[in-house]
Design a protein around this motif. Sequence first.
Motif, short mmCIF file in Angstrom:
data_model
loop_
_atom_site.label_atom_id
_atom_site.label_comp_id
_atom_site.label_asym_id
_atom_site.label_seq_id
_atom_site.Cartn_x
_atom_site.Cartn_y
_atom_site.Cartn_z
N ARG A 65 -92.40 21.27 -48.84
CA ARG A 65 -92.26 21.66 -47.41
C ARG A 65 -91.22 20.63 -46.78
O ARG A 65 -90.66 21.06 -45.63
N ALA A 66 -91.07 19.36 -47.10
CA ALA A 66 -89.85 18.43 -46.67
C ALA A 66 -88.62 19.19 -46.81
O ALA A 66 -87.65 19.29 -46.07
N LYS A 67 -88.26 19.52 -48.17
CA LYS A 67 -87.11 20.23 -48.66
C LYS A 67 -86.90 21.35 -47.70
O LYS A 67 -85.77 21.70 -47.34
N MET A 95 -90.72 14.84 -36.18
CA MET A 95 -91.92 14.56 -37.07
C MET A 95 -91.80 15.22 -38.36
O MET A 95 -91.96 14.39 -39.55
N LEU A 96 -91.09 16.40 -38.56
CA LEU A 96 -90.60 17.03 -39.97
C LEU A 96 -89.66 16.27 -40.61
O LEU A 96 -89.68 15.83 -42.07
N ALA A 97 -88.84 15.86 -39.68
CA ALA A 97 -87.73 14.76 -40.36
C ALA A 97 -88.32 13.59 -40.95
O ALA A 97 -87.98 12.87 -42.00
N LYS A 98 -89.35 12.82 -40.02
CA LYS A 98 -89.98 11.60 -40.47
C LYS A 98 -90.84 11.88 -41.92
O LYS A 98 -91.04 11.22 -42.63
N PHE A 99 -91.38 13.27 -41.88
CA PHE A 99 -92.16 13.44 -43.03
C PHE A 99 -91.22 13.58 -44.27
O PHE A 99 -91.48 13.14 -45.44
N ASN A 100 -90.22 13.96 -44.21
CA ASN A 100 -89.18 14.36 -45.13
C ASN A 100 -88.77 12.88 -45.79
O ASN A 100 -88.50 12.52 -46.64
N GLU A 101 -88.35 11.87 -44.66
CA GLU A 101 -88.16 10.46 -44.96
C GLU A 101 -88.97 9.91 -45.91
O GLU A 101 -88.66 9.08 -46.75
N PRO A 112 -97.99 10.04 -45.09
CA PRO A 112 -96.79 11.25 -44.95
C PRO A 112 -97.58 12.52 -44.39
O PRO A 112 -96.92 13.12 -43.55
N GLU A 113 -98.71 12.84 -44.99
CA GLU A 113 -99.32 14.18 -44.61
C GLU A 113 -99.42 14.32 -43.20
O GLU A 113 -99.46 15.38 -42.65
N TYR A 114 -99.77 13.15 -42.54
CA TYR A 114 -100.05 13.33 -41.00
C TYR A 114 -98.71 13.66 -40.09
O TYR A 114 -99.19 14.27 -39.25
N ASN A 136 -91.41 11.43 -47.69
CA ASN A 136 -92.16 12.45 -48.87
C ASN A 136 -90.86 13.55 -49.08
O ASN A 136 -91.34 14.47 -49.04
N GLY A 137 -89.86 12.92 -49.50
CA GLY A 137 -88.81 13.96 -49.85
C GLY A 137 -88.94 14.67 -50.94
O GLY A 137 -88.10 16.06 -51.21
#
Length: 647
Positions: A126-128, A113-119, A91-93, A121-122
Motif C-alpha cells: 500500500r505504501a509502494k 499521512m500516506l507519505a508518513k506511512f511510507n516512511e 505505521p498502520e494507524y 513502512n516502505g
Amino acid sequence: MRNKITLLVFVFISSINMMQSQKLEETKADKEYNKFAYVEAIKTYERIIEKGYVSQEMLQKLGDSYYFKGDLVNAEKWYAKLFGFTKDDAPEYYFRYAQTLKAIKDYKKADEMLAKFNERNGNDLRAKLAVSQKDYLAQIKKNSGRFTIENAGDVNSKYSDYGSAFYKDKIVFASARDTSRFKGGKNSWTGEGYTNLYDANVDAAGELVTPERFGGNLNSKFHESTPVFTKDLKTVYFTRNNFLGGKKGEDSKKSILLKLYKATLKDDKWIDIQDLPFNSNEYSVAHPALSADDKTLYFASDMPGTLGQSDLFKVAINDNGSYGKPINLGNVINTEGRETFPMITPSGELYFASDGHPGLGGLDVFMSKLESDGSFKEVQNVGEPLNSSYDDFGFLINESSRIGYVTSNREGGRGGDDIYNFKEIRKLECEQKISGIITDKETKIPLADVKVTLSDANFNMLRETRTDKDGKFDFGQVKCNSKYYIKTDKEEYLTMETPVITAEESGQTFVKIEIEKAVKAVTIGDDLFKAFNIKEIYFDLNKWDIRRDAEIELAKILDVLEQNPTLEMEIRAHTDSRQTFKYNQVLSDKRAKSTMDWLVSQGINKNRLKAKGYGEKELVNKCADGVQCTEEEHQANRRSEFLVIKM
C-alpha cells in the motif's frame, strides 16, 4: 484533625474505587473489542473518555471500532484525537487515518499521512502504491463520469441491505431488516440483526421492488449473504457464519467466523447444504463469485498465505464436483489491506472492493482484466460517482446491458448500507479497433479481395481477413497504445507491411494503405526513376563506376526492361553547377554510359538503350554558377532520368 484524616482516607478510597471501576469498564470494553462487539465497545470507551480517562490504546481501539464498523467519519474524529495525543503510533494507524481523512474529503492531509506511512513502512505494498501513484486522484478523475447511479428504491430498509446477485429475472440480496423469527438475534459488530437472503423484482426503471425472503432453509439465525448461482440455476454458493446442522462453530478465540456453503435446488427447495472443504474454524472464507463456465470459484479470505487483512483467491471446481487448491490472486490484486467482494464477467473483467489500492476513501470498487495466461492486468479505480468517500462494494453488472447494482453506505441512503442501481455509459478499459481501406497507389481506386494480415510487434500473426468490394477491412478490437503490422497481399501488386500504433484512448484506428503494382504500365515519355520510386543513384567523388548500393536501385530498372522486352530507354545523367561546365559535361556523360554498360552486362540489348550526359545544362532550380545554395538544393540537380522513348 481526625475528621480531615477521615475525609482524606475516604477520598483516597473513593479514588481507588473509581479507578478500579474505570479499569473494569476498560477491561470490559477490551473484551467486547476483541470479540468484534464494536457497538458495545464504542459505548464503553466513549463513556470512559467522557469521564476524563484516556490513553493511546483506548483512542486506537475506539477509532478502530468505528473504522471496522464502516463509520469512517467518526473514526476520523478519534484518530485525529489519537494523533493529537501522541505521534508515536504504529505505521498502520497512519494508513487508517489517511483512509478516514478521505471520507471527509481532506485528500491533502490524507496524502501527507500516506507519505508518513511510507516512511515508516516502505515495504508495505500500500505504501509502494501510494508512492508510485501520487497522481491517483487525477487518474480516478479520468475514469469518472462513466456511470449514472441512484438509490435502488423501496427495497432498501433502515437497516443494512447489500451484496446482490442475478437470479432469473430477480435480484437476490442480503438484508438485516427482519429479525422477528430470531428474537434477540443481533450482530455485536454492527448492532443490527443478522442478515438473511431476500429477492426482489426489477421494475422498468431498474429499481428493486416487492422484496421477499429467499431460499427457505438457506436462511439461519446467523448471517447469510452474497449468493452466486450456476448458469443452470440449480446450485448456489453463499456466505454464512460458521453454522451447519443447527450447530455453531467457533475459532480458538470463541469468535464465529464466515464460511462458504453450497446447496442444490430440487423440487423448488434448496437441499444438501454443505460447507466447502477449504473452509476452516480458524479463518473466514466469504463472498463467492463464479467464472462464466462455472469452473472457477473466486472468494475473499484471510486464510494462511493472505497478504493483508483479506485477499482474493480462486479455486478450480472439477468435473466430479471436487475442488482444487485455493490460489492467491497475487500482489497485482491483493495488498496488505482489504480486498473483498469479487465479481467476474464472462469477458474476464474482475471487479472487487479494496481499501488497499489508492481510492477515494473506505472501500472503493476496482477492476482488473483477466489475461489469456490467467494473470491479471493493472488494477484501475472505476471512478466517481460509483465510488465515493464512503464504503462502496458488492459490484454486480450485466455485461450485455451494462446495467448493474452496487452497495454503499454513502450519505443520503436509507439505512446502514443501501443498494444502488447504475448504468455504465462508457467502459473503463481502453478499447481500440483497427480498420482501414486499401487503394491502388496510382489510380486511388479501392481494391477488393486483398489479403490483409495483422501481426503484433514481434511479427506474430494475430488475424487475417480480406477487403470487401469497397476495399475496406476490419480487424475488430485490439489493445490500446500498442504496435501492430498490417501486411497486404494481392496478385500483381507488391507485398507491403505497414506499421501501426494504436492510440492511448478508446476509439478506432483507421488506416489508409496504398499499394502499387509489381509491374506498372508505362508509356512513352515516362521517367522510370519517378514511376518506380527509385532512390538516387550515387557515384563516388569524380568517379563513374557503379557502386553496390546503385546496383540495388538499377535492378528495378532492369526488371522493367525484362518485363517489357520492346521498351527502349534513354539514360540521362545530370550534375549540379559546381565545378566547370566542361568537367560536369564529361563526368555526366561517363556516368550515363557506365549505367548503360551495367544494364548491358545484365543481358539487356544495347540497341534498346541510349546514354547521354547533360552536365549542368538542365538545372531544376536557381542554383547556377555564382548563386549561393544549400546542399539540399544542389542535390536536387544531381539526378538521373530513365525516359521511355519507345514501347
